[in-house]
Design an enzyme around this catalytic site. Structure first.
Site, PDB file in Angstrom:
ATOM      1  N   HIS A   1       8.288 -23.448 -10.829  1.00  0.00           N
ATOM      2  CA  HIS A   1       7.655 -23.808 -12.091  1.00  0.00           C
ATOM      3  C   HIS A   1       8.699 -23.908 -13.204  1.00  0.00           C
ATOM      4  CE1 HIS A   1       4.028 -22.999  -9.935  1.00  0.00           C
ATOM      5  NE2 HIS A   1       4.287 -21.720  -9.820  1.00  0.00           N
TER       6      HIS A   1
ATOM      7  N   GLU B   1       3.685 -16.403 -13.241  1.00  0.00           N
ATOM      8  CA  GLU B   1       2.507 -15.900 -12.530  1.00  0.00           C
ATOM      9  C   GLU B   1       2.813 -14.585 -11.841  1.00  0.00           C
ATOM     10  OE1 GLU B   1       2.058 -19.475 -10.166  1.00  0.00           O
ATOM     11  OE2 GLU B   1       2.664 -18.398  -8.352  1.00  0.00           O
TER      12      GLU B   1
ATOM     13  N   HIS C   1       9.186 -20.367  -4.358  1.00  0.00           N
ATOM     14  CA  HIS C   1       8.329 -19.425  -3.642  1.00  0.00           C
ATOM     15  C   HIS C   1       7.259 -20.175  -2.862  1.00  0.00           C
ATOM     16  CE1 HIS C   1       6.311 -20.168  -7.508  1.00  0.00           C
ATOM     17  NE2 HIS C   1       5.169 -19.967  -6.864  1.00  0.00           N
TER      18      HIS C   1
ATOM     19  N   ARG D   1       7.225 -29.262  -6.434  1.00  0.00           N
ATOM     20  CA  ARG D   1       7.159 -28.891  -5.024  1.00  0.00           C
ATOM     21  C   ARG D   1       8.492 -29.116  -4.314  1.00  0.00           C
ATOM     22  NH1 ARG D   1       2.217 -30.771  -6.572  1.00  0.00           N
ATOM     23  NH2 ARG D   1       0.510 -29.291  -6.204  1.00  0.00           N
TER      24      ARG D   1
END
Length: 397
Positions: free
Chosen positions: A98, A133, A260, A279
């Site tokens: 991200h 997150e 991740h 991605r």
């Protein structure tokens, strides 16, 4: 206090049984991947204050100061700054990273200026926000997180006995850390054609053969990803990452730039209110290699497993370095604990039965899998329930 009616997202990688079990429902036979709690426009929760169901997004938009509080509006704006989820992975998710807040703002503005439709499959930035997150395991949760030290990855690749990996092993052993990781990731994500397919197939075969003798379980994790994404060069990218298994109650925080992937398990997840994902593979979706290389942080680091820090009031806090979300866990007894007001909160009961009570005498009972929204102006709320486990999502002001 408002009971939430929440949407379930049926992504193909979702578990067929985990979310139905949490909600006390019979499985439908279809995958159920994410239970969303919050005001994200993609699938907001719904509440009913006696005048019919309304989306939480609309309720907040009608009076942000009453729902979020003046301090939260001043700091984060007029939208709920986090999205709260239950994530249930039956199959591996895509390998991803991200952007930072500055990268997201610049990338979103650039794609808007170029007229890239928001729903275009090749669009990278769906909004102008970052997406830090945290995932907290409800059962054993397996994933990949952050780059392993290049020398250790070289040893792992060498142990597989696949000659096509030798050039990557040489780079990992010869070059400085960040340079080696960048070059190997760029190389494997740019591989195409029969040679790439053969290499991935040979690596998958070697992982499957070696997994039973690996006491760490890491090779089995990579083999599981390989089986679900045959021929995907993202498998070679996945080998660069640390394998991690969380026990129930343990968590991982994932900041900007950290590659991740979640492999399997059920957890409570919270993130900034964003949908920006770059991605890296293990997916049929668009992979923008140049943009990914610009966003990823090429620094090796072992995963930092978080365990909650308990205070005298019974709150078990998972510390994170950002303010858009704050997540903690309570295991109250029959004696109530007090949850302070002044900020928006979502409570999720994951075990037992929880009882909420306000100063005005109103109350709410949450069974396992049920959740509630507490507006900022509602004041303190009492929480009790022997045998209950309640996660509290709010913000730091």
């Amino acid at each position: 206090m408002d009971r939430l009616r929440n949407a379930v997202r049926p992504y193909a990688w979702g578990s067929v049984t985990a979310i139905p079990a949490l909600l006390g429902q019979a499985p439908t036979g279809e995958p159920q991947a994410e239970l969303w709690m919050g005001a994200h426009p993609g699938d907001p929760s719904w509440i009913d204050r006696g005048d019919g169901p309304r989306s939480l997004a609309d309720v907040i938009a009608a009076d942000p100061r009453a729902e979020l509080g003046a301090a939260a509006v001043a700091k984060f704006g007029t939208e709920l700054p986090f999205l709260f989820k239950v994530l249930a992975a039956g199959l591996p998710l895509s390998l991803q990273a991200h952007p930072t807040l500055d990268q997201a703002r610049a990338g979103f503005a650039d794609e808007e200026a170029r007229g890239v439709p928001l729903d275009a499959p090749h669009r990278n930035y769906r909004d102008a926000n970052h997406k830090p997150e945290l995932i907290c395991a409800l059962d054993e949760f397996e994933g990949l997180c952050g780059f392993r030290a290049p020398a250790a990855t070289a040893d792992l690749m060498a142990s597989l006995g696949v000659p096509a990996l030798d050039p990557l092993i040489d780079v990992l052993r010869a070059k400085p850390e960040s340079e080696a990781l960048r070059e190997v990731l760029a190389t494997v994500l740019s591989m195409t054609g029969p040679e790439a397919e053969h290499t991935v197939s040979e690596v998958a075969r070697a992982l499957t053969a070696a997994a039973p003798g690996d006491p760490t379980g890491a090779l089995a994790g990579y083999a599981f990803a390989a089986a679900e994404h045959p021929g995907d060069t993202g498998l070679l990218a996945a080998l660069l990452l640390n394998h991690v298994v969380l026990r129930p109650g343990e968590a991982l925080y994932l900041g900007a730039g950290v590659p991740h992937a979640y492999l399997r398990g059920t957890g409570v997840e919270i993130m900034a209110n964003s949908d920006n994902v770059l991605r890296c593979g293990l997916t049929p979706k668009h992979v923008d290699v140049p943009e990914l290389l610009r966003v990823v942080d090429f620094e090796a680091a072992a995963p930092q497993v978080l365990r909650p820090e308990a205070d005298a009031a019974g709150e078990r806090l998972y510390p994170v370095p950002i303010d858009e979300f704050r997540i903690s866990r309570y295991e109250p007894a029959d004696r109530p604990v007090e949850l302070p007001g002044g900020a928006p909160q979502i409570l999720l009961c994951t075990e037992g039965t929880a009882f909420l009570s306000a100063a005005d005498g109103t109350g709410l009972t949450l069974a396992r899998g049920e959740s509630a929204f507490l507006p900022a102006g509602g004041g303190p709320v009492g929480l009790r329930g022997a045998g209950a486990t309640v996660f509290r999502a709010t913000v730091t002001l």
